[in-house]
Design a protein around this motif. Structure first.
Motif, PDB file in Angstrom:
ATOM      1  N   VAL A 151       0.845  -1.184   0.000  1.00  0.00           N
ATOM      2  CA  VAL A 151       0.000   0.000   0.000  1.00  0.00           C
ATOM      3  C   VAL A 151       0.885   1.240   0.000  1.00  0.00           C
ATOM      4  O   VAL A 151       1.562   1.539   0.993  1.00  0.00           O
ATOM      5  CB  VAL A 151      -0.941   0.019   1.221  1.00  0.00           C
ATOM      6  N   GLN A 152       0.909   1.952  -1.130  1.00  0.00           N
ATOM      7  CA  GLN A 152       1.674   3.194  -1.238  1.00  0.00           C
ATOM      8  C   GLN A 152       1.004   4.251  -0.371  1.00  0.00           C
ATOM      9  O   GLN A 152      -0.170   4.571  -0.547  1.00  0.00           O
ATOM     10  CB  GLN A 152       1.702   3.666  -2.687  1.00  0.00           C
ATOM     11  N   LEU A 153       1.723   4.800   0.617  1.00  0.00           N
ATOM     12  CA  LEU A 153       1.169   5.834   1.483  1.00  0.00           C
ATOM     13  C   LEU A 153       1.089   7.159   0.732  1.00  0.00           C
ATOM     14  O   LEU A 153       1.987   7.499  -0.061  1.00  0.00           O
ATOM     15  CB  LEU A 153       2.014   6.011   2.745  1.00  0.00           C
ATOM     16  N   THR A 154       0.029   7.903   0.976  1.00  0.00           N
ATOM     17  CA  THR A 154      -0.088   9.221   0.389  1.00  0.00           C
ATOM     18  C   THR A 154       0.884  10.175   1.075  1.00  0.00           C
ATOM     19  O   THR A 154       1.473   9.869   2.120  1.00  0.00           O
ATOM     20  CB  THR A 154      -1.514   9.759   0.549  1.00  0.00           C
ATOM     21  N   GLU A 155       1.055  11.339   0.499  1.00  0.00           N
ATOM     22  CA  GLU A 155       1.935  12.349   1.102  1.00  0.00           C
ATOM     23  C   GLU A 155       1.456  12.702   2.507  1.00  0.00           C
ATOM     24  O   GLU A 155       2.254  12.858   3.438  1.00  0.00           O
ATOM     25  CB  GLU A 155       1.965  13.595   0.210  1.00  0.00           C
ATOM     26  N   GLN A 156       0.135  12.809   2.674  1.00  0.00           N
ATOM     27  CA  GLN A 156      -0.419  13.122   3.991  1.00  0.00           C
ATOM     28  C   GLN A 156      -0.141  11.989   4.980  1.00  0.00           C
ATOM     29  O   GLN A 156       0.217  12.238   6.139  1.00  0.00           O
ATOM     30  CB  GLN A 156      -1.924  13.353   3.867  1.00  0.00           C
ATOM     31  N   GLN A 157      -0.263  10.745   4.535  1.00  0.00           N
ATOM     32  CA  GLN A 157       0.004   9.606   5.422  1.00  0.00           C
ATOM     33  C   GLN A 157       1.484   9.496   5.766  1.00  0.00           C
ATOM     34  O   GLN A 157       1.839   9.146   6.895  1.00  0.00           O
ATOM     35  CB  GLN A 157      -0.508   8.324   4.777  1.00  0.00           C
ATOM     36  N   CYS A 158       2.363   9.811   4.817  1.00  0.00           N
ATOM     37  CA  CYS A 158       3.802   9.818   5.120  1.00  0.00           C
ATOM     38  C   CYS A 158       4.115  10.867   6.184  1.00  0.00           C
ATOM     39  O   CYS A 158       5.044  10.701   6.982  1.00  0.00           O
ATOM     40  CB  CYS A 158       4.610  10.088   3.852  1.00  0.00           C
ATOM     41  N   GLY A 159       3.323  11.922   6.194  1.00  0.00           N
ATOM     42  CA  GLY A 159       3.519  12.958   7.205  1.00  0.00           C
ATOM     43  C   GLY A 159       3.302  12.463   8.621  1.00  0.00           C
ATOM     44  O   GLY A 159       3.796  13.065   9.585  1.00  0.00           O
ATOM     45  N   LEU A 160       2.571  11.369   8.774  1.00  0.00           N
ATOM     46  CA  LEU A 160       2.363  10.780  10.105  1.00  0.00           C
ATOM     47  C   LEU A 160       3.645  10.163  10.653  1.00  0.00           C
ATOM     48  O   LEU A 160       3.792  10.020  11.874  1.00  0.00           O
ATOM     49  CB  LEU A 160       1.277   9.708  10.038  1.00  0.00           C
ATOM     50  N   LEU A 161       4.565   9.791   9.754  1.00  0.00           N
ATOM     51  CA  LEU A 161       5.771   9.076  10.161  1.00  0.00           C
ATOM     52  C   LEU A 161       6.904  10.053  10.487  1.00  0.00           C
ATOM     53  O   LEU A 161       8.005   9.984   9.935  1.00  0.00           O
ATOM     54  CB  LEU A 161       6.199   8.097   9.059  1.00  0.00           C
ATOM     55  N   SER A 162       6.624  10.954  11.393  1.00  0.00           N
ATOM     56  CA  SER A 162       7.651  11.902  11.824  1.00  0.00           C
ATOM     57  C   SER A 162       8.693  11.190  12.688  1.00  0.00           C
ATOM     58  O   SER A 162       8.478  10.067  13.166  1.00  0.00           O
ATOM     59  CB  SER A 162       7.010  13.039  12.631  1.00  0.00           C
ATOM     60  N   LYS A 163       9.839  11.822  12.858  1.00  0.00           N
ATOM     61  CA  LYS A 163      10.900  11.236  13.674  1.00  0.00           C
ATOM     62  C   LYS A 163      10.384  11.004  15.091  1.00  0.00           C
ATOM     63  O   LYS A 163       9.754  11.871  15.688  1.00  0.00           O
ATOM     64  CB  LYS A 163      12.112  12.159  13.692  1.00  0.00           C
ATOM     65  N   GLY A 164      10.639   9.787  15.608  1.00  0.00           N
ATOM     66  CA  GLY A 164      10.190   9.466  16.954  1.00  0.00           C
ATOM     67  C   GLY A 164       9.391   8.181  17.003  1.00  0.00           C
ATOM     68  O   GLY A 164       9.386   7.370  16.070  1.00  0.00           O
ATOM     69  N   GLY A 165       8.657   7.963  18.093  1.00  0.00           N
ATOM     70  CA  GLY A 165       7.899   6.737  18.298  1.00  0.00           C
ATOM     71  C   GLY A 165       6.494   6.813  17.739  1.00  0.00           C
ATOM     72  O   GLY A 165       5.866   7.878  17.725  1.00  0.00           O
ATOM     73  N   HIS A 166       5.969   5.644  17.293  1.00  0.00           N
ATOM     74  CA  HIS A 166       4.642   5.581  16.686  1.00  0.00           C
ATOM     75  C   HIS A 166       3.971   4.265  17.056  1.00  0.00           C
ATOM     76  O   HIS A 166       4.623   3.303  17.476  1.00  0.00           O
ATOM     77  CB  HIS A 166       4.743   5.687  15.157  1.00  0.00           C
ATOM     78  N   LYS A 167       2.660   4.257  16.880  1.00  0.00           N
ATOM     79  CA  LYS A 167       1.847   3.090  17.192  1.00  0.00           C
ATOM     80  C   LYS A 167       1.272   2.514  15.907  1.00  0.00           C
ATOM     81  O   LYS A 167       0.721   3.230  15.081  1.00  0.00           O
ATOM     82  CB  LYS A 167       0.721   3.469  18.149  1.00  0.00           C
ATOM     83  N   LEU A 168       1.389   1.204  15.745  1.00  0.00           N
ATOM     84  CA  LEU A 168       0.823   0.486  14.609  1.00  0.00           C
ATOM     85  C   LEU A 168      -0.259  -0.443  15.143  1.00  0.00           C
ATOM     86  O   LEU A 168      -0.037  -1.180  16.105  1.00  0.00           O
ATOM     87  CB  LEU A 168       1.911  -0.318  13.899  1.00  0.00           C
ATOM     88  N   LYS A 169      -1.427  -0.410  14.529  1.00  0.00           N
ATOM     89  CA  LYS A 169      -2.562  -1.214  15.002  1.00  0.00           C
ATOM     90  C   LYS A 169      -3.258  -1.861  13.817  1.00  0.00           C
ATOM     91  O   LYS A 169      -3.403  -1.253  12.755  1.00  0.00           O
ATOM     92  CB  LYS A 169      -3.549  -0.321  15.765  1.00  0.00           C
ATOM     93  N   ILE A 170      -3.710  -3.110  14.028  1.00  0.00           N
ATOM     94  CA  ILE A 170      -4.536  -3.761  13.019  1.00  0.00           C
ATOM     95  C   ILE A 170      -5.780  -4.322  13.680  1.00  0.00           C
ATOM     96  O   ILE A 170      -5.762  -4.739  14.832  1.00  0.00           O
ATOM     97  CB  ILE A 170      -3.794  -4.878  12.267  1.00  0.00           C
TER      98      ILE A 170
END
Length: 773
Positions: free
Chosen positions: A734-753
């Motif tokens: 799934v190619q992330l949109t530019e807006q979705q790539c913006g969520l991946l800022s430097k630092g910690g993140h949560k992934l959920k399914i």
């Protein structure tokens, strides 16, 4: 062979613009839509072009035009009264034929016309040629039966010399019965039930391609096979003649490049003749180089036959050493992309109305950035393939199947009859460089005795062509050259490289986004007004599927192949671009090609790039070309942000991925509940481009279409279904949109399914990659 090149695309787009400015005409119930070429069809000589471009003789006579016709009960003799005029070669069901009547299994179709034989043809054999007539065709000349042919899609001929009388005018009567794949197991493609009028896929009963006469001297050519290999610098020809030992007739062959002779040879006919070209030029979509061929057959020093042909030198193979076996054209990998072409026409059914119409469609495909087209369970007129050869469009050609699941048991005699029709089909098309792949079965339609039939097909087709055993649905491990998927998900999934070590993976049908254009579709669907969905998210009541608006209860997901996203024309380009970007990422795992459904709308389907009348391109052709270019760019390198086989949590408990539907947390769910898994990951640097990879091993079961959602920091990134027809591992990128790539800022993140309780799978895993240019 120097046939004229006609560029009509720019003129057609201008014409389309003008037509769309005109006030709407009052609807004609018999012709809801018309193409721009319907009004140009000659009533005296429709489709006047020479119909067989790979064996061209200078003398011939076109028999297209107005014939007498009658529809009579099956089993009765020639009618005494005729019902009127029919415009050949258009079928009885078409409006352009002038008849527009439904033909049933109980009907015989009768045709009659007279013709004259030019005096210059005296002393020669007179051949009566049919490009196609569906299905059982019986020919009478001057009241005498000449012969019978069975089959609806391939050319055939009769030598009528002995039936010609001394009078100036000869009477030709043709009787046709259309089996429609109903009483006998035969080729019929998507043609409908002959006893039901207004089928979404109407029948093409009777004569539906050009009929013509030509004189041939005794011992002249009756068939020509050409196999031209770039790797071998060789053109192999087999010229078949009748009633002539090979030692008595020689072929004098010249191969020319822009008028210059590059190879020539004199050799006996009825055996293989090899010619070699020094420093040959290959045939590719970017440079579809064709060599002209001139042939003269000589006997006792006298020329008895002359004809022209052409060839393109190319080789197709599969390289199993790459990451995912790759299709190679002339030794180089080439991603192949184009549309499904069902090649139905609003007023002429399976017959293109004019040559100009054929050229327009194919030049449109080149303009929008395609290098391939899949011709779907039919054979087009031979000139269509010539233009593919000339323009550089790869053809994936289907065998012509029977109807879906016609019988529980197909006996050996029926199978033999059907396969003999495919042998005729292959024999009639085996000179075209554009055809690279043959598809034996489509979606299990008439599929039977698969291993035996596919191996028989391979012996007939290899190594000049690749063979796909089954496009969609019922695949057999390691059978054929191609693993051919049908993936009507918004985010299509390709078979993982670990599953296929020898076969290349392609998607034989994908997409199918429905965009009705009011005034340009058969059933006059209104154009939908749906909310903008910039992230390609389709939720709730907006989850409409395809061909018609569904009820709320059916809108929950894509339950079957015909329920696909419904968009407005305004939104289509945005959604389509996201779809193609995701498709392009599948090449990282070895995807070799894909077919978008489809080139044009149909009567009941609104998912074409072009409307059914060919007047509107739903996305501007230049924009469509720009969108498609990502498919041909080099595969991008990646770096891991979050890896497969990582540790997740479910309700506070640690879970090691991958997981399966047999996991306690999923197996114990109530209906429509979801199991929620979460984990954390770190990003060192915000990526400009990123991809989420969803690895899923599932098996389709009736009413078991499960649902899966993926979130980053509680933002929905991906939602789609488990739709596999075969138990195998597939990967969705799934190619992330530019807006979705913006969520991946430097630092910690949560992934959920979230995993739906109805999903059926053996393995599920998720990873995230950063694209490195």
């Amino acid at each position: 062979m120097a046939l004229p090149r006609t560029n009509v695309l720019n003129q057609m787009l201008i014409l389309t613009f003008i037509l769309n400015l005109l006030p709407a005409a009052k609807a004609d119930m018999n012709t809801p839509v018309q193409t721009p070429w319907d009004s140009k069809v000659s009533k005296d000589n429709p489709l006047p072009e020479y119909p067989r471009p790979q064996l061209v003789r200078s003398e011939w006579k076109n028999l297209n035009g107005k014939w007498d016709y009658a529809i009579a009960p099956k089993g009765k003799g020639e009618p005494k009264e005729w019902g009127g005029k029919i415009l050949v070669p258009f079928c009885f069901e078409s409006q352009l034929s002038g008849v527009h009547k439904q033909i049933t299994l109980d009907d015989w179709m009768w045709y009659k016309r007279s013709f004259t034989v030019p005096k210059s043809w005296g002393g020669k054999s007179i051949m009566l040629n049919f490009q196609a007539s569906d299905w059982e065709t019986v020919v009478y000349i001057n009241g005498k039966k000449v012969g019978r042919h069975r089959g609806g899609y391939s050319p055939f001929s009769f030598d009528i010399t002995d039936f010609i009388n001394k009078d100036d005018r000869q009477e030709l009567v043709v009787r046709v019965w259309d089996n429609s794949g109903m009483e006998l197991f035969t080729s019929c493609g998507k043609q409908g039930n002959p006893n039901h009028w207004n089928s979404n896929y109407p029948n093409s009963s009777g004569i539906w391609q050009t009929v013509w006469l030509e004189p041939v001297n005794e011992g002249g050519a009756v068939d020509l096979d050409i196999n031209a290999s770039l790797k071998k610098s060789m053109v192999s020809m087999f010229i078949e003649t009748a009633d002539s030992p090979a030692s008595e007739t020689n072929a004098k062959i010249k191969i020319l490049d822009d008028g210059d002779v590059v190879a020539e040879k004199k050799a006996p006919v009825n055996k293989e003749i090899k010619l070699f070209i020094e420093n040959p030029k290959g045939w590719t979509p970017d440079n579809p180089h064709l060599y002209d061929i001139e042939v003269a057959l000589e006997r006792s020093g006298k020329v008895i036959d002359r004809f022209a042909s052409y060839c393109g030198l190319r080789d197709v193979s599969i390289d199993p050493t790459r990451k995912g076996p790759q299709i190679l054209l002339n030794g180089e990998p080439l991603f192949q992309f184009g549309p499904l072409d069902q090649s139905y026409w609003p007023r002429s059914v399976l017959t293109p109305p004019t040559e100009e119409a054929i050229v327009f469609e194919l030049e449109y495909l080149k303009q929008v950035g395609c290098n391939m087209v899949r011709l779907h369970i039919k054979r087009n007129p031979s000139r269509w393939y010539y233009h593919c050869d000339r323009l550089g469009l790869i053809v994936w050609q289907d065998f012509v199947c029977n109807k879906p699941f016609p019988k529980q048991k197909i006996d050996a005699q029926e199978s033999k009859r059907w396969f003999s029709e495919q042998e005729e089909l292959v024999d009639s098309l085996n000179c075209h460089p554009s055809i690279l792949k043959w598809i034996v079965f489509n979606e299990a339609w008439g599929q039977h005795d698969t291993e035996r039939i596919v191996k028989k097909a391979e012996s007939m087709l290899s190594p000049e062509y690749l063979v796909s055993a089954a496009s969609g649905w019922t695949d057999f491990d390691n059978l054929g050259d191609i693993r051919d998927l049908h993936e009507y998900s918004r985010f299509p999934a390709a078979t993982a490289p670990s599953e296929e070590s020898k076969r290349a993976v392609v998607m034989g049908e994908i997409g199918g986004f429905n965009v009705p254009i009011k005034g340009n579709n058969w059933v006059q669907y209104p154009e939908p007004a749906l909310p903008d969905n910039p992230d390609f998210k389709v939720e709730g009541k907006d989850r409409r599927g395809g061909m018609r608006s569904n009820t709320d209860s059916a809108d929950r997901d894509f339950v079957t192949d015909i329920k696909r996203p419904l968009f407005s024309q305004k939104n289509m380009a945005t959604h389509y671009q996201r779809f193609i970007e995701t498709l392009a990422q599948e090449r990282y795992f070895g995807l070799s090609g894909a077919v978008y459904t489809q080139l044009t709308d149909m009567r009941h389907e609104q998912n074409g790039w072009l409307t059914f009348d060919r007047k509107v391109s739903k996305i501007d052709p230049e924009r469509l070309n720009q969108i498609h270019q990502v498919l041909y760019q080099p595969v991008q390198e990646r770096q891991k942000i979050f890896s497969f086989q990582s540790e997740w949590k479910h309700k506070g408990q640690k879970i090691q991925f991958p997981i399966s539907a047999d996991s306690d947390e999923i197996r114990n769910l109530s209906k429509y509940e979801s199991a929620v898994y979460s984990t954390e990951f770190d990003v060192d640097e915000k990526p400009k481009q990123a991809v989420i990879n969803v690895k899923l091993r599932s098996e389709h079961q009736k009413d078991k279409f499960g649902y899966l959602k993926v979130y980053i920091d509680d933002n929905l990134i991906y939602d789609d279904l488990s739709r596999h027809k075969k138990k195998e591992t597939r990967i969705t990128c799934v190619q992330l949109t530019e807006q979705q790539c913006g969520l991946l800022s430097k630092g910690g993140h949560k992934l959920k399914i979230e995993v739906d309780s109805t999903i059926n799978f053996e393995l599920l895993d998720v990873s995230i990659d950063k694209i490195v240019k």
